[in-house]
Design an enzyme around this catalytic site. Structure first.
Site, mmCIF file in Angstrom:
data_model
loop_
_atom_site.group_PDB
_atom_site.id
_atom_site.type_symbol
_atom_site.label_atom_id
_atom_site.label_comp_id
_atom_site.label_asym_id
_atom_site.label_seq_id
_atom_site.Cartn_x
_atom_site.Cartn_y
_atom_site.Cartn_z
ATOM 1 N N HIS A 133 -10.332 -33.071 -11.208
ATOM 2 C CA HIS A 133 -11.290 -34.277 -11.812
ATOM 3 C C HIS A 133 -12.366 -33.819 -12.391
ATOM 4 O O HIS A 133 -13.004 -34.470 -12.958
ATOM 5 C CB HIS A 133 -11.579 -35.129 -10.528
ATOM 6 C CG HIS A 133 -10.406 -35.865 -9.895
ATOM 7 N ND1 HIS A 133 -9.477 -36.554 -10.619
ATOM 8 C CD2 HIS A 133 -10.084 -35.854 -8.428
ATOM 9 C CE1 HIS A 133 -8.747 -37.090 -9.727
ATOM 10 N NE2 HIS A 133 -8.869 -36.736 -8.448
ATOM 11 N N ASP A 168 -0.535 -34.708 -7.470
ATOM 12 C CA ASP A 168 -1.409 -35.327 -6.662
ATOM 13 C C ASP A 168 -1.414 -36.650 -6.765
ATOM 14 O O ASP A 168 -1.006 -37.325 -7.573
ATOM 15 C CB ASP A 168 -2.901 -34.600 -7.222
ATOM 16 C CG ASP A 168 -3.883 -34.971 -6.176
ATOM 17 O OD1 ASP A 168 -4.380 -33.890 -5.601
ATOM 18 O OD2 ASP A 168 -4.576 -36.005 -6.098
#
Ligand SMILES: [Zn+2]
Length: 378
Positions: A133, A168
């Protein structure tokens, strides 16, 4: 062929804080389970230690201003603009030496990528990595430095075309952002739909732009997805896309928060389903860099990554977990008895499959013709 494994030992001293879901001890527990299974002391395994990524390496993706803020915050200094850099939030707390933490993880992924440039290495695994991220100018979603991006940049510097697949539970937004206009890196992310979970992106319309149009794929799943949805997503989109693109190197982000029982996501993938995904990556046959990622149920994280490393070595691990590890883990409050958990797989709801088929159809329509042309050029 040699398989390279990154030793997480240097990260043991770091701590996101008692209330934070990111538990650093999952890394050591995983490494210890690999040892207990006899998957480390072998002729075909090379263990490498972590080293801090250099600032020039990190500047390949991150801004100077952000790295300075991260370093200042790390040393306990007050940083006037820390919130604009996503630092000091609940998600991205500033803990002692957070700069070193982030740069060690990144250095591990860069070195694990570089190892694949050796002719005698075909697979490498940095289970500490996959912090997907982090953005150029800010920390995000427990991620401070984007090790996956820096690892792919290392491979690009050697002229390699890369497919990045991110399983993920959260959209791999930082990595997608880095290569959104790049036709030499195909990013694929399968995750819980952004309508229901952080970071709120990763819809099937996001397919890349400019020269990179057609080189980003997103498969958002409805909550409760289960194994059947993953199997279909691999067969109808992920594997065919990889086959069309024909990468020199495969990079996978193997966050385990899609596994049934995770505290932050609800995708209900079984451990056996996770293992099957990893087996599919092995079957691609390309040099392969595996990275860790999210995962907030510690027993699931440990088991999923043990299954990963076993698969990378070509071993099918017994379901029985070595008792010495169980005793040591129980002393730290972590219990797991069977490696693949329960054999009861929750059924996939019809609405999940319907939505998935719609997404898959639109991706095949928008993206596959572009990948086909690229394959003919290549
Ligand atoms: Zn995640």
């Amino acid at each position: 062929m040699i398989k390279v494994l990154v030793d997480p030992e240097r990260l043991s001293r770091f701590d996101f804080g008692p209330a934070h879901p990111f538990k650093v001890h999952r890394l050591a527990l995983t490494f210890e389970l690999l040892q207990a299974y006899g998957l480390i002391d072998r002729d075909d395994v090379r263990v490498i230690g972590l080293r801090e990524a250099t600032e020039p390496e990190a500047l390949g993706f991150h801004s100077q201003g952000y790295l300075e803020a991260l370093r200042l915050a790390s040393s306990g200094m007050w940083v006037p603009n820390q919130f604009s850099h996503g630092l000091g939030t609940t998600d991205n707390p500033v803990f002692p030496d957070v700069y070193e933490w982030a740069m060690l993880v990144a250095g591990g992924s860069i070195d694990a990528a570089a190892a694949l440039l050796d002719r005698d290495v075909d697979r490498s695994f940095n289970l500490t990595g996959g912090l997907h991220h982090a953005m150029p100018n800010r920390a995000s979603g427990f991620c401070h430095v984007n090790d996956g991006v820096l690892a792919i940049q290392r491979l690009r510097a050697a002229g390699k075309r890369v497919t990045y697949v991110d399983i993920d539970a959260h959209h791999g937004d930082g990595v997608q952002h880095a290569f959104y206009e790049d036709q030499d890196v195909l990013t694929i992310s399968i995750h819980q739909t952004g309508y229901t979970i952080f970071p709120g992106t990763g819809f099937e319309e996001e397919i890349g732009q400019a020269a990179g149009r057609g080189y980003a794929i997103n498969l958002p799943l409805l909550p409760g997805a289960g194994d059947e949805a993953y199997d279909e997503a691999f067969e109808s989109v992920i594997l065919p896309a990889m086959e069309l693109f024909r990468p020199d190197v495969l990079v996978t982000q193997l966050g385990t928060d899609a596994v049934l029982g995770d505290l932050l996501a609800n995708l209900r993938l079984s451990l056996r389903g996770f293992e099957r995904a990893v087996e599919r990556f092995r079957a691609v046959g390309a040099p392969w860099l595996a990275l860790g990622g999210g995962g907030y149920d510690v027993p699931n994280v440990v088991r999923a990554w043990a299954l990963t490393w076993g698969t990378m070595l070509g071993e099918t691990l017994p379901d029985e977990i070595p008792s010495a590890w169980m005793t040591a883990a129980a002393a730290r409050g972590v219990t797991a008895s069977r490696l693949r958990g329960s054999a009861d797989v929750p059924p996939t709801p019809d609405r999940v499959m319907e939505a998935l088929r719609k997404s898959a159809e639109s991706i095949r329509e928008m993206v596959f013709p572009i990948l086909e042309d690229a394959g003919e050029r290549g």
